[in-house]
Design a protein around this motif. Structure first.
Motif: not given
Length: 125
Positions: A5-9
């Motif tokens: 799970x990516x985040x921060x964009x």
């Protein structure tokens, strides 16, 4: 099945900074070959920064000196610190993980078995 799970964009001004994060539960990310890739519509996915299980890293030429890939073992989280962001960095960024066969860091997508859904980075001038 590893779930990344990516985040921060988000949106950042040209010249600014952004930090992307990638987490996975149930798996020790430091045991894997981990990478950040990016893709824009109509273009192939390209490797941005990768780190292997012994901490060796590789960066694509366009981000060298500006981006830093790191792995926080305590938080089991992969990061991509982006600085001096340029309009050319606009893309969807993907986190990927693969079994580390000891061959060193690589952008070869076939070495990565698991992919996140991506997080979008946009740059405003």
């Amino acid at each position: 099945q590893m779930h990344l799970v990516e985040s921060g964009g988000g949106s950042v001004q040209a010249g600014g900074s952004l930090r992307l994060s990638c987490a996975a539960s149930g798996y020790i990310l430091s045991s894997y070959l981990m990478g950040w890739f990016r893709q824009t519509p109509g273009k192939e996915r390209e490797g941005v920064a990768v780190i292997d299980s012994v901490g060796s890293t590789e960066y694509t030429d366009s981000v060298k000196g500006r981006f830093t890939v790191s792995l926080d073992n305590a938080k089991n989280t992969l990061y991509l610190q982006m600085t001096e962001v340029e309009p050319e960095d606009v893309a969807r960024y993907y986190c990927a993980a693969g079994l580390d066969s000891g061959l060193g860091p690589s952008f070869a997508t076939w070495r990565y078995n698991y992919w996140g859904q991506g997080t979008q980075v946009t740059v405003s001038s």
